[in-house]
Design a protein around this motif. Structure first.
Motif, PDB file in Angstrom:
ATOM      1  N   LEU A 103     -49.412  62.176  61.822  1.00 56.36           N
ATOM      2  CA  LEU A 103     -49.880  62.700  60.667  1.00 56.36           C
ATOM      3  C   LEU A 103     -50.362  64.164  61.015  1.00 56.36           C
ATOM      4  CD1 LEU A 103     -52.163  59.746  59.623  1.00 56.36           C
ATOM      5  CD2 LEU A 103     -49.994  60.552  58.610  1.00 56.36           C
ATOM      6  N   ARG A 104     -50.408  64.734  62.137  1.00 56.93           N
ATOM      7  CA  ARG A 104     -50.989  66.003  62.593  1.00 56.93           C
ATOM      8  C   ARG A 104     -49.872  66.702  62.899  1.00 56.93           C
ATOM      9  NH1 ARG A 104     -53.874  67.202  66.778  1.00 56.93           N
ATOM     10  NH2 ARG A 104     -53.500  65.263  67.742  1.00 56.93           N
ATOM     11  N   THR A 105     -48.681  66.245  63.038  1.00 62.61           N
ATOM     12  CA  THR A 105     -47.524  67.276  63.235  1.00 62.61           C
ATOM     13  C   THR A 105     -47.172  68.148  62.031  1.00 62.61           C
ATOM     14  OG1 THR A 105     -45.440  67.567  64.375  1.00 62.61           O
ATOM     15  CG2 THR A 105     -45.495  65.703  62.782  1.00 62.61           C
ATOM     16  N   ASP A 106     -46.291  69.127  62.192  1.00 67.68           N
ATOM     17  CA  ASP A 106     -45.834  69.899  61.290  1.00 67.68           C
ATOM     18  C   ASP A 106     -44.645  69.288  60.537  1.00 67.68           C
ATOM     19  OD1 ASP A 106     -43.579  70.557  62.785  1.00 67.68           O
ATOM     20  OD2 ASP A 106     -44.248  72.474  62.987  1.00 67.68           O
ATOM     21  N   ALA A 107     -44.224  69.928  59.296  1.00 71.94           N
ATOM     22  CA  ALA A 107     -43.093  69.497  58.479  1.00 71.94           C
ATOM     23  C   ALA A 107     -41.724  69.174  59.514  1.00 71.94           C
ATOM     24  CB  ALA A 107     -42.810  70.315  57.458  1.00 71.94           C
ATOM     25  N   VAL A 363     -39.831  81.287  43.124  1.00 74.81           N
ATOM     26  CA  VAL A 363     -38.868  81.619  43.924  1.00 74.81           C
ATOM     27  C   VAL A 363     -37.526  80.802  43.748  1.00 74.81           C
ATOM     28  CG1 VAL A 363     -38.259  81.502  46.619  1.00 74.81           C
ATOM     29  CG2 VAL A 363     -40.776  82.128  45.685  1.00 74.81           C
ATOM     30  N   VAL A 364     -36.622  81.466  43.521  1.00 74.45           N
ATOM     31  CA  VAL A 364     -35.251  80.711  43.041  1.00 74.45           C
ATOM     32  C   VAL A 364     -34.092  81.018  44.073  1.00 74.45           C
ATOM     33  CG1 VAL A 364     -35.909  80.733  40.720  1.00 74.45           C
ATOM     34  CG2 VAL A 364     -34.591  82.687  41.722  1.00 74.45           C
ATOM     35  N   GLY A 365     -33.215  80.091  44.400  1.00 78.34           N
ATOM     36  CA  GLY A 365     -32.027  80.345  44.943  1.00 78.34           C
ATOM     37  C   GLY A 365     -31.227  79.236  45.156  1.00 78.34           C
ATOM     38  N   GLY A 366     -30.158  78.992  45.884  1.00 79.81           N
ATOM     39  CA  GLY A 366     -29.199  78.280  46.098  1.00 79.81           C
ATOM     40  C   GLY A 366     -29.880  76.965  47.111  1.00 79.81           C
ATOM     41  N   SER A 367     -29.175  75.626  47.331  1.00 82.13           N
ATOM     42  CA  SER A 367     -29.782  74.755  47.934  1.00 82.13           C
ATOM     43  C   SER A 367     -29.511  75.490  49.421  1.00 82.13           C
ATOM     44  CB  SER A 367     -28.813  73.711  48.107  1.00 82.13           C
ATOM     45  OG  SER A 367     -29.271  72.684  48.966  1.00 82.13           O
ATOM     46  N   GLY A 368     -30.844  75.329  50.258  1.00 85.29           N
ATOM     47  CA  GLY A 368     -30.543  75.897  51.674  1.00 85.29           C
ATOM     48  C   GLY A 368     -31.120  77.217  51.915  1.00 85.29           C
ATOM     49  N   ALA A 369     -31.452  77.769  50.587  1.00 83.19           N
ATOM     50  CA  ALA A 369     -31.802  79.183  51.020  1.00 83.19           C
ATOM     51  C   ALA A 369     -33.205  79.630  51.357  1.00 83.19           C
ATOM     52  CB  ALA A 369     -31.768  79.874  49.430  1.00 83.19           C
ATOM     53  N   GLY A 370     -33.966  78.192  51.592  1.00 83.38           N
ATOM     54  CA  GLY A 370     -35.329  78.431  52.110  1.00 83.38           C
ATOM     55  C   GLY A 370     -36.525  78.522  51.414  1.00 83.38           C
ATOM     56  N   LYS A 371     -36.268  77.927  50.273  1.00 88.32           N
ATOM     57  CA  LYS A 371     -37.371  78.074  49.338  1.00 88.32           C
ATOM     58  C   LYS A 371     -38.354  76.867  49.896  1.00 88.32           C
ATOM     59  CE  LYS A 371     -34.518  76.461  46.093  1.00 88.32           C
ATOM     60  NZ  LYS A 371     -33.571  76.355  46.524  1.00 88.32           N
ATOM     61  N   SER A 372     -38.054  75.799  49.973  1.00 90.44           N
ATOM     62  CA  SER A 372     -38.877  74.945  50.445  1.00 90.44           C
ATOM     63  C   SER A 372     -39.701  75.202  51.666  1.00 90.44           C
ATOM     64  CB  SER A 372     -38.470  73.577  50.673  1.00 90.44           C
ATOM     65  OG  SER A 372     -37.845  72.943  49.216  1.00 90.44           O
ATOM     66  N   THR A 373     -39.051  75.940  52.373  1.00 92.44           N
ATOM     67  CA  THR A 373     -39.500  76.380  53.884  1.00 92.44           C
ATOM     68  C   THR A 373     -40.620  77.511  53.690  1.00 92.44           C
ATOM     69  OG1 THR A 373     -37.533  76.109  54.915  1.00 92.44           O
ATOM     70  CG2 THR A 373     -38.950  77.719  56.224  1.00 92.44           C
ATOM     71  N   LEU A 374     -40.223  78.236  52.614  1.00 91.69           N
ATOM     72  CA  LEU A 374     -41.197  79.375  52.121  1.00 91.69           C
ATOM     73  C   LEU A 374     -42.470  78.899  51.548  1.00 91.69           C
ATOM     74  CD1 LEU A 374     -41.252  82.369  52.323  1.00 91.69           C
ATOM     75  CD2 LEU A 374     -40.924  82.395  49.711  1.00 91.69           C
ATOM     76  N   ALA A 382     -46.099  74.353  57.843  1.00 91.65           N
ATOM     77  CA  ALA A 382     -45.203  74.605  58.853  1.00 91.65           C
ATOM     78  C   ALA A 382     -45.704  76.120  59.338  1.00 91.65           C
ATOM     79  CB  ALA A 382     -43.687  74.469  58.534  1.00 91.65           C
ATOM     80  N   ASP A 383     -45.062  76.354  60.743  1.00 91.17           N
ATOM     81  CA  ASP A 383     -45.488  77.772  61.191  1.00 91.17           C
ATOM     82  C   ASP A 383     -44.197  78.581  61.510  1.00 91.17           C
ATOM     83  OD1 ASP A 383     -48.232  77.570  61.353  1.00 91.17           O
ATOM     84  OD2 ASP A 383     -48.369  76.810  63.292  1.00 91.17           O
ATOM     85  N   PRO A 384     -44.180  79.705  61.176  1.00 87.99           N
ATOM     86  CA  PRO A 384     -42.726  80.372  61.474  1.00 87.99           C
ATOM     87  C   PRO A 384     -42.553  80.528  63.016  1.00 87.99           C
ATOM     88  CG  PRO A 384     -44.780  81.951  60.931  1.00 87.99           C
ATOM     89  CD  PRO A 384     -45.177  80.626  60.802  1.00 87.99           C
ATOM     90  N   ASP A 385     -41.420  80.824  63.007  1.00 90.33           N
ATOM     91  CA  ASP A 385     -41.073  81.149  64.551  1.00 90.33           C
ATOM     92  C   ASP A 385     -41.268  82.414  65.057  1.00 90.33           C
ATOM     93  OD1 ASP A 385     -39.876  78.555  65.436  1.00 90.33           O
ATOM     94  OD2 ASP A 385     -38.497  79.073  63.898  1.00 90.33           O
ATOM     95  N   GLY A 386     -41.158  83.257  64.003  1.00 93.56           N
ATOM     96  CA  GLY A 386     -41.950  84.750  64.247  1.00 93.56           C
ATOM     97  C   GLY A 386     -42.473  85.395  62.944  1.00 93.56           C
ATOM     98  N   GLY A 387     -43.373  86.348  63.306  1.00 92.93           N
ATOM     99  CA  GLY A 387     -44.158  87.020  62.104  1.00 92.93           C
ATOM    100  C   GLY A 387     -45.218  86.331  61.736  1.00 92.93           C
ATOM    101  N   GLN A 388     -45.910  86.624  60.543  1.00 87.67           N
ATOM    102  CA  GLN A 388     -47.121  85.876  60.063  1.00 87.67           C
ATOM    103  C   GLN A 388     -47.365  85.673  58.793  1.00 87.67           C
ATOM    104  OE1 GLN A 388     -51.112  87.250  62.640  1.00 87.67           O
ATOM    105  NE2 GLN A 388     -49.972  89.318  62.110  1.00 87.67           N
TER     106      GLN A 388
END
Length: 442
Positions: A103-107, A363-374, A382-388
């Motif tokens: 329950l405490r882990t990220d997506a 936010v629009v785009g094709g499947s796998g474009a990163g919409k859900s991740t954003l 979830a946390d990014p691997d880089g940036g803030q």
């Protein structure tokens, strides 16, 4: 890799034993009492027989035997209750710890295991692991009892003791080979079982789609595809157990016959009293208890494999919790150089984005474009691997989780009615919400 996994599993078992030390201590005390009584019984029986044959029997001899028999029954009951309590406590703690981690882990961590596989680990594997501390205590008790029986045989007559020890090395080799072989086989069995459970859960979740598409037969075949592997692993386990059992079954009577023959010869020669023959039979049975540890050793092998699978769940990453409160602000969301990678693929690559307060942004785009991740990054699911990612200038990594949950709300494309009904779902994140507020939100 297997050895590394087993080391992690062994550390988890050690933690479980420390966490349940109180019921384990009760089990150990009951086991110690049972060992003491068991070691005293053969001698008491032999003394009673000698007293009857010599005609010098007294009430004290028979009373001692009766007390020992009663104590043995009582110790067995207490040991059984304490053992069950210990196992239940260990299983409960493992399940709570594993569920808390999930329950405490990220997506990304939550998606590491299919739902059925995860349920198998949280339910079946935690229960199997929970048995290990009590099983280990059972094995140690058996070894102590065996050692006591061997010492008693040497006390009766050193020849009897040597006769017993002559059969021990063969039994130890058989047990060693069996445990080593079964550990790997049970790991294969658990993995196949997990894959089967995962496919079944997926099918049950999409049962309407299966029925609408008329693909029930095809889906059944897909779900049962791991079954041959599961069957092969199960049959291999049975064969390994059968091979060991017949060898052990052959060894035990040979050792008993040899020991009783030596003791009988001592009685015939007048070196030993008649009661010593019965005492020898009792202590031989106790000495052979270590061979009967096959089942507990099998349980240990199963438990170690299960502990590795539970550890995999406990190793899921948990984002470090921030401590800063959110300052008063309009709600400006900022992405600065955000990068997210999954399995060597960049879902987001150095994204810079500013979403003004009060704006409705699509936010629009094709499947796998990163919409859900954003979207997951926006509320720190979830946390990014880089940036803030920042909210009103404060990095989300630094924000207290409670404050962040109060500030950021989600409406997922496939919501689960965790509140029990629509009203409960609306107020799920704010249980103190009044009915009026729920109606207003609806």
């Amino acid at each position: 890799m297997l050895n590394v996994g087993h080391r992690h599993g062994d550390r988890l078992i050690a933690w479980t034993a420390r966490a349940t030390w109180a019921p384990l201590a009760g089990t150990a005390a009951a086991a110690a009492a049972s060992i003491a009584v068991s070691l005293g019984l053969p001698s008491a029986v032999g003394a009673a027989v000698n007293a009857v044959l010599s005609g010098t029997g007294s009430t004290a001899v028979y009373a001692e035997l009766a007390v020992l028999l009663l104590a043995a029954a009582l110790a067995d009951v207490v040991s059984g209750v304490a053992g069950i309590t210990s196992v239940a406590s260990a299983t409960r703690m493992l399940r709570l710890r594993a569920i808390d981690r999930v329950l405490r882990t990220d997506a990304a961590g939550a998606a590491a295991f299919p739902a059925g596989e995860l349920v198998n680990r949280l339910v079946g594997n935690t229960a199997t692991t929970g048995y290990v501390p009590a099983t280990l205590l059972q094995i140690v008790s058996g070894l102590v009892l065996s050692a006591g029986g061997v010492v008693a045989l040497f006390v009766i007559d050193w020849r009897v003791g040597v006769a017993f020890l002559s059969g021990v090395p063969v039994a130890l080799v058989v047990m060693r080979v069996f445990v080593a072989r079964v550990s790997g086989l049970y790991g294969d069995y658990q993995r196949a079982q997990g894959r089967l459970a995962a496919r079944l859960t997926e099918t049950l979740a999409g049962i309407r789609t299966v029925r609408a598409a008329g693909t029930a037969d095809r889906e059944i075949a897909r779900v049962l595809r791991p079954l041959p592997e599961l069957s092969a692993a199960g049959h291999a386990l049975w064969r390994a157990q059968a091979q060991s059992v017949w060898r052990i079954t052959l060894i035990l009577p040979l050792v008993e016959v040899l020991v009783l023959a030596v003791a009988g010869l001592g009685v015939a020669q007048g070196r030993l009293p008649a009661g010593a023959l019965l005492a020898t039979a009792g202590y031989t049975a106790l000495g052979l208890v270590f061979v009967e540890q096959i089942d507990p050793l099998l349980g240990m092998a199963f438990g170690r494999s299960a502990a590795v699978r539970v550890h995999d769940v406990l190793a899921l990453p948990v984002p470090a919790a921030g401590t800063r409160p959110l300052p008063p602000g309009p709600g400006t969301l900022s992405f600065r150089g955000v990068t997210v990678r999954r399995g060597g693929t960049s879902l987001l690559d150095d994204v810079d984005l500013e979403i003004p307060a009060g704006a409705m942004t699509a936010v629009v785009g094709g499947s796998g474009a990163g919409k859900s991740t954003l979207a997951l990054l926006a509320g720190r699911l979830a946390d990014p691997d880089g940036g803030q990612v920042l909210l009103d200038g404060v990095p989300l990594r630094d924000v207290d989780p409670g404050a962040l949950r109060d500030a950021v709300a989600y409406a997922f494309e496939r919501p689960m009615l965790l509140g029990g009904d629509i009203a409960g779902m609306i107020s799920y994140g704010a249980p103190a919400c009044t009915p009026e507020a729920v109606r207003a939100a609806a």
